[in-house]
Design an enzyme around this catalytic site. Structure first.
Site, mmCIF file in Angstrom:
data_model
loop_
_atom_site.group_PDB
_atom_site.id
_atom_site.type_symbol
_atom_site.label_atom_id
_atom_site.label_comp_id
_atom_site.label_asym_id
_atom_site.label_seq_id
_atom_site.Cartn_x
_atom_site.Cartn_y
_atom_site.Cartn_z
ATOM 1 N N HIS A 97 0.736 -1.073 -0.072
ATOM 2 C CA HIS A 97 -0.070 0.315 -0.064
ATOM 3 C C HIS A 97 1.027 1.332 -0.205
ATOM 4 C CE1 HIS A 97 -2.800 3.022 1.590
ATOM 5 N NE2 HIS A 97 -3.661 2.165 1.557
ATOM 6 N N ASP A 124 2.785 -4.504 8.135
ATOM 7 C CA ASP A 124 1.819 -3.980 7.768
ATOM 8 C C ASP A 124 0.645 -4.940 7.957
ATOM 9 O OD1 ASP A 124 -0.630 -2.684 7.039
ATOM 10 O OD2 ASP A 124 0.433 -1.692 5.216
ATOM 11 N N GLN A 184 -4.777 -5.478 6.619
ATOM 12 C CA GLN A 184 -5.362 -6.186 5.750
ATOM 13 C C GLN A 184 -5.697 -7.591 6.495
ATOM 14 O OE1 GLN A 184 -7.527 -5.575 3.408
ATOM 15 N NE2 GLN A 184 -7.005 -3.227 3.690
ATOM 16 N N LYS A 207 -10.425 -1.474 10.339
ATOM 17 C CA LYS A 207 -10.579 -2.691 9.437
ATOM 18 C C LYS A 207 -11.095 -4.009 10.162
ATOM 19 C CE LYS A 207 -7.746 -0.854 6.231
ATOM 20 N NZ LYS A 207 -8.127 -0.652 4.900
ATOM 21 N N CYS A 223 -4.733 2.429 -3.606
ATOM 22 C CA CYS A 223 -3.477 2.890 -3.033
ATOM 23 C C CYS A 223 -2.514 1.883 -3.364
ATOM 24 C CB CYS A 223 -3.870 2.952 -1.603
ATOM 25 S SG CYS A 223 -4.997 4.619 -1.322
#
Length: 404
Positions: free
Chosen positions: A121, A198, A201, A224, A362
Site C-alpha cells: 500500500h 503492515d 489487511q 478494518k 492505493c
C-alpha cells in the site's frame, strides 16, 4: 456455532437500502462495518464517563483511564505482545508506519539499504522513500510475479549486511495475497535487519502472534476489524521502542519539563503525545472482544468458503479476469471485464446496491505491473453471504451487457 444470519443482526447498516436495493457491502478491505456492541461501547463512554485520562484525580477521569488501559491490555493479549507498554495507541496504520520511519532517521546512514515489497500500500512505500531522502539510504524492491506472489528467491539476493530494515504487508489489500512473513522475518534477522509488518489487511481475517512471528514492529487499524476510524496500534519490541526517539512533543509523553531540558516518559507514553482518541481506543478493545467471541478460526473458514464460491461464479463470466491468484490468499477478488473501465463497472454496481471499490486501491505499483488503470475489488467479511455474492455476479453480468 457460527451462524451468519444471527451475526448479521449485530450490524444495523446491513439492513438499509441503497438506490432502492438492499445493500450488499463488499468494500470490507477499505473499512469493515461496525456491530451494535461496539457502538454501545462508544455511546456508553460519552454518556457515562467522558473525561480526559491519566491526569485527573476525579472519578470520571479514573474510570476513563481504567477503561482505556484495559483496552490496551485487550490488544496486548490479542496480539500476544510480551508487555502492555509494547502497544502504542495510534490514529491508525499509517500513523504507526510514519512513527517508525521518523525514528529511524537517526539510526540510518548513507549507503544503508531498506527493502519494501512490490505488493505494498502507498502507506508502506511513501514513508520509506521519505526516510531514504532524509538519510541517503537506498530503497530496494522485492518483486512480485504474475500470480501476485512475492519472488522469494529475489529476496535472498537482495538481503545483505547493508540491509537495515524490511517492510512488507501481511496481506495485500489489492490482491488478497497472504505473504510468507515468518520466512521474511527470519531471513531479515539473519543479516541483522529489523522488520515492520503492515497488518491492516490481515487482522480482520487472522490472529497474528507477534512473539511467535518474532516481528520487530507490527501495525494495524481498528476500522478494518469492526472498530471505529481514527484509532489503531503499533506493536514494537521494547528494545526497539527504547532506541527510537520520541515522535511528537506535548503533554503525556514527558516525565519533566523545564525551559532548560525536557525528559521523556517511559513506554508507552513516550510515543503518545496529547489527548488520545480515548473513546476510539476503548471501542477498539470492544471490537477485538467481539471478533474473538465469534472466533478467528470460524471467520477464516467461512470467508474461505465465500472466496471459493465467488471466484468460481465470477470466472464463469466470459471476458472477466481476476488479478491475484496466489495459492495463499484471503477473501479479496480484484477483477476487470475486458474492454470496460473498472470505474464504470463500480458505478453500475452501486446503482444495484452493491458496494465495491474501484481504482488502484492505493497500490499503484501493482496496477503498473499488470499494465492496467485499476480493478474492481470485491472484499468479503464474515457477515457477508453467498446470496449477496449471487447479487454481485448478477450485477457484473448486467454491467457487462450494458457497457459492452
Amino acid at each position: 456455532m457460527f451462524n451468519v444470519e444471527t451475526i448479521r443482526k449485530d450490524f444495523p447498516i446491513l439492513h438499509r437500502q441503497v438506490n432502492g436495493k438492499p445493500l450488499v457491502y463488499f468494500d470490507n478491505a477499505a473499512t469493515s462495518q461496525t456491530p451494535q456492541q461496539v457502538m454501545d461501547a462508544i455511546v456508553e463512554y460519552y454518556s457515562n464517563y467522558n473525561a480526559n485520562i491519566h491526569r485527573g484525580v476525579h472519578s470520571l477521569s479514573q474510570e476513563a483511564t481504567d477503561k482505556y488501559e484495559q483496552a490496551r491490555l485487550t490488544i496486548q493479549k490479542h496480539f500476544n505482545a510480551k508487555a502492555s507498554h509494547e502497544i502504542i495507541m495510534t490514529s491508525g496504520t499509517t500513523h504507526g508506519i510514519n512513527l517508525v520511519a521518523s525514528g529511524f532517521t537517526t539510526l540510518l546512514k548513507k549507503g544503508d539499504e531498506v527493502i519494501v515489497s512490490a505488493l505494498e500500500h502507498h502507506s508502506n512505500i511513501v514513508p520509506w522513500q521519505m526516510l531514504c531522502e532524509r538519510t541517503g539510504a537506498i530503497l530496494r524492491v522485492l518483486p512480485m510475479n504474475d500470480e501476485g506472489e512475492l519472488v522469494m528467491a529475489a529476496y535472498a539476493d537482495l538481503l545483505s549486511e547493508k540491509t537495515k530494515l524490511v517492510f512488507v504487508n501481511h496481506i495485500s489489500n489489492a490482491l488478497g495475497t497472504i505473504n510468507p512473513i515468518k520466512q521474511i522475518i527470519e531471513q531479515a534477522h539473519a543479516v541483522g535487519a529489523a522488520v515492520l509488518v503492515d497488518g491492516a489487511q490481515a487482522c480482520p481475517h487472522l490472529k497474528p502472534d507477534v512473539q511467535a512471528l518474532d516481528v520487530d514492529f507490527y501495525v494495524t487499524s481498528a476500522h478494518k476489524m469492526c472498530g471505529p476510524t481514527g484509532v489503531g496500534m503499533l506493536y514494537g519490541k521494547e528494545d526497539w521502542l527504547n532506541k527510537l526517539p520520541a515522535y511528537q512533543g506535548g503533554g503525556e509523553m514527558i516525565a519533566e519539563v523545564t525551559f532548560e531540558k525536557t525528559t521523556y516518559a517511559d513506554l508507552p507514553h513516550k510515543f503518545e503525545a496529547g489527548t488520545p482518541n480515548i473513546c476510539g481506543g476503548i471501542a477498539f478493545g470492544a471490537a477485538i472482544d467481539y471478533m474473538n467471541h465469534i472466533g478467528f478460526e470460524n471467520i477464516a473458514t467461512y470467508e474461505h468458503e465465500l472466496l471459493e464460491y465467488a471466484t468460481a461464479q465470477l470466472l464463469e463470466i466470459e471476458g472477466l479476469k481476476i488479478y491475484g491468484t496466489a495459492k495463499e490468499k484471503t477473501s479479496v477478488i480484484s477483477f476487470n471485464l475486458k474492454g470496460i473501465h473498472p470505474y464504470d463497472v463500480g458505478t453500475l454496481l452501486d446503482k444495484m446496491g452493491v458496494a465495491v471499490r474501484t481504482g488502484h486501491h492505493c497500490a499503484q505499483p501493482i496496477m503498473d505491473y499488470y499494465k492496467i488503470p485499476g480493478t474492481v475489488r470485491a472484499s468479503f467479511a464474515f457477515y457477508n453471504t453467498k446470496q449477496e455474492i449471487d447479487t454481485l455476479v448478477s450485477g457484473v453480468k448486467k454491467a457487462k451487457m450494458m457497457l459492452s
